[in-house]
Design a protein around this motif. Structure first.
Motif, PDB file in Angstrom:
ATOM      1  N   PHE A  64       3.024 -41.271   7.728  1.00 21.44           N
ATOM      2  CA  PHE A  64       2.250 -40.324   7.527  1.00 21.44           C
ATOM      3  C   PHE A  64       1.863 -39.935   5.832  1.00 21.44           C
ATOM      4  O   PHE A  64       1.036 -39.507   5.921  1.00 21.44           O
ATOM      5  N   GLU A  65       3.021 -40.208   4.991  1.00 20.27           N
ATOM      6  CA  GLU A  65       2.398 -40.201   3.569  1.00 20.27           C
ATOM      7  C   GLU A  65       1.530 -41.144   3.180  1.00 20.27           C
ATOM      8  O   GLU A  65       0.615 -40.891   2.405  1.00 20.27           O
ATOM      9  N   GLU A  66       1.638 -42.369   3.858  1.00 20.88           N
ATOM     10  CA  GLU A  66       0.494 -43.351   3.618  1.00 20.88           C
ATOM     11  C   GLU A  66      -0.731 -43.077   4.121  1.00 20.88           C
ATOM     12  O   GLU A  66      -1.910 -43.122   3.766  1.00 20.88           O
ATOM     13  N   TRP A  67      -0.904 -42.511   5.473  1.00 23.70           N
ATOM     14  CA  TRP A  67      -2.130 -42.226   6.132  1.00 23.70           C
ATOM     15  C   TRP A  67      -2.048 -40.733   6.406  1.00 23.70           C
ATOM     16  O   TRP A  67      -1.565 -40.564   7.698  1.00 23.70           O
ATOM     17  N   PRO A  68      -2.479 -39.878   5.580  1.00 26.09           N
ATOM     18  CA  PRO A  68      -2.393 -38.174   6.226  1.00 26.09           C
ATOM     19  C   PRO A  68      -3.219 -37.999   7.156  1.00 26.09           C
ATOM     20  O   PRO A  68      -3.053 -36.862   8.076  1.00 26.09           O
ATOM     21  N   GLN A  69      -4.193 -38.821   7.418  1.00 25.66           N
ATOM     22  CA  GLN A  69      -5.025 -38.495   8.707  1.00 25.66           C
ATOM     23  C   GLN A  69      -4.599 -38.630   9.763  1.00 25.66           C
ATOM     24  O   GLN A  69      -4.761 -37.847  10.974  1.00 25.66           O
ATOM     25  N   LEU A  70      -3.472 -39.478   9.883  1.00 24.48           N
ATOM     26  CA  LEU A  70      -2.890 -39.627  11.139  1.00 24.48           C
ATOM     27  C   LEU A  70      -2.010 -38.425  11.552  1.00 24.48           C
ATOM     28  O   LEU A  70      -1.830 -37.933  12.637  1.00 24.48           O
ATOM     29  N   THR A  74      -2.465 -36.045  14.788  1.00 22.62           N
ATOM     30  CA  THR A  74      -1.492 -35.628  15.746  1.00 22.62           C
ATOM     31  C   THR A  74      -1.337 -34.253  16.151  1.00 22.62           C
ATOM     32  O   THR A  74      -1.147 -33.656  17.056  1.00 22.62           O
ATOM     33  N   LYS A  75      -1.802 -33.579  14.908  1.00 25.28           N
ATOM     34  CA  LYS A  75      -1.859 -32.023  15.114  1.00 25.28           C
ATOM     35  C   LYS A  75      -3.084 -31.520  15.959  1.00 25.28           C
ATOM     36  O   LYS A  75      -2.739 -30.666  16.787  1.00 25.28           O
ATOM     37  N   LEU A  76      -4.132 -32.134  15.919  1.00 30.65           N
ATOM     38  CA  LEU A  76      -5.136 -31.976  16.764  1.00 30.65           C
ATOM     39  C   LEU A  76      -4.777 -32.181  18.105  1.00 30.65           C
ATOM     40  O   LEU A  76      -5.335 -31.468  19.204  1.00 30.65           O
ATOM     41  N   LEU A  77      -4.233 -33.393  18.533  1.00 36.95           N
ATOM     42  CA  LEU A  77      -3.723 -33.646  19.930  1.00 36.95           C
ATOM     43  C   LEU A  77      -2.818 -32.579  20.379  1.00 36.95           C
ATOM     44  O   LEU A  77      -2.884 -31.956  21.611  1.00 36.95           O
ATOM     45  N   ALA A  78      -1.984 -32.056  19.527  1.00 34.52           N
ATOM     46  CA  ALA A  78      -1.061 -30.886  19.919  1.00 34.52           C
ATOM     47  C   ALA A  78      -1.827 -29.744  20.071  1.00 34.52           C
ATOM     48  O   ALA A  78      -1.529 -29.179  21.154  1.00 34.52           O
ATOM     49  N   GLY A  79      -2.663 -29.236  19.421  1.00 40.90           N
ATOM     50  CA  GLY A  79      -3.699 -28.145  19.716  1.00 40.90           C
ATOM     51  C   GLY A  79      -4.306 -28.521  21.008  1.00 40.90           C
ATOM     52  O   GLY A  79      -4.471 -27.228  21.825  1.00 40.90           O
ATOM     53  N   LEU A  80      -4.833 -29.475  21.495  1.00 43.85           N
ATOM     54  CA  LEU A  80      -5.458 -29.762  22.706  1.00 43.85           C
ATOM     55  C   LEU A  80      -4.489 -29.401  23.879  1.00 43.85           C
ATOM     56  O   LEU A  80      -4.835 -28.876  24.675  1.00 43.85           O
ATOM     57  N   TRP A  81      -3.328 -29.978  23.722  1.00 40.30           N
ATOM     58  CA  TRP A  81      -2.112 -29.686  24.909  1.00 40.30           C
ATOM     59  C   TRP A  81      -1.743 -28.230  24.987  1.00 40.30           C
ATOM     60  O   TRP A  81      -1.838 -27.633  25.976  1.00 40.30           O
ATOM     61  N   GLY A 193      -8.192 -29.854   6.818  1.00 39.16           N
ATOM     62  CA  GLY A 193      -7.707 -31.340   6.185  1.00 39.16           C
ATOM     63  C   GLY A 193      -8.553 -32.083   6.290  1.00 39.16           C
ATOM     64  O   GLY A 193      -8.308 -33.283   5.860  1.00 39.16           O
ATOM     65  N   LEU A 194      -9.069 -32.511   7.686  1.00 41.17           N
ATOM     66  CA  LEU A 194     -10.173 -33.574   7.949  1.00 41.17           C
ATOM     67  C   LEU A 194     -11.404 -33.333   7.014  1.00 41.17           C
ATOM     68  O   LEU A 194     -12.027 -34.446   6.790  1.00 41.17           O
TER      69      LEU A 194
END
Length: 195
Positions: A64-70, A74-81, A193-194
């Motif tokens: 996650f530090e290397e790829w903050p977009q990931l 992940t947060k967007l996926l959580a929001g959809l659920w 963030g995006l």
């Protein structure tokens, strides 16, 4: 060491006491079932947290530090659920009998997708091997047990108190509204963030 332990405990308790999707489901379960019958759901909540925290604290933190977009996706996926759960709760039909009971699967999946698990795994939990994490995970598990019991007890008290006459549809819609507010906050932070 005592100050690190105190800081860890207070940070975890603050996160676990904050209203969110898992806590909403636990309170709703307490309202629907009573404390005694809802208490087994705590195992599903704890499993959900550990399924995320252990890999994140031991492996994924550097990813996650290397790829903050990931992390943002992940947060967007959580929001959809959570949005899905809110819609399910909101669409309760008052003529259909009792509100759909909160089950272990919903608690498990919601907790796995709960951004609090990522925050705990990325920020609060030490980033070490599994053996070194075991004492921290044990303390975390005890804190989850305490907080989840509190949310279930809160829901149970609501069912016996002033809201006792409120229909299951009203309680379901109130829980859905709380989940929807959480989704909006999460989506706003993720989209910012995006950008």
């Amino acid at each position: 060491m005592a100050s690190v332990l105190l800081e860890f405990t207070l940070s975890i308790l603050l996160l676990l006491a904050t209203p969110g999707p898992t806590n909403t489901l636990m309170a709703l379960a307490g309202y629907q079932r009573s404390w005694r019958r809802a208490a087994p759901l705590i195992g599903a909540e704890l499993c959900g947290y550990l399924l995320v925290i252990i890999p994140v604290a031991t492996l994924a933190a550097s990813l996650f530090e290397e790829w903050p977009q990931l992390a943002l996706w992940t947060k967007l996926l959580a929001g959809l659920w959570v949005l899905y759960l809110a819609v399910k709760l909101w669409s309760f039909k008052s003529g259909a009998g009792e509100a759909r009971a909160v089950d272990a699967r919903s608690v498990l999946v919601t907790t796995c997708l709960n951004p609090k698990a990522l925050i705990i795994g990325l920020v609060i939990m030490p980033h070490q091997g599994l053996a070194a994490l075991l004492p921290w995970l044990s303390l975390f598990s005890a804190l989850v047990l305490a907080a989840a019991n509190g949310w279930i007890a809160f829901g149970t008290l609501l069912s016996k108190g002033m809201l006792k006459r409120a229909s299951p549809a009203v309680i379901s819609r109130a829980a859905a509204a709380g989940l929807f507010v959480f989704v909006m906050i999460l989506a706003g932070a993720s989209l910012k963030g995006l950008a």
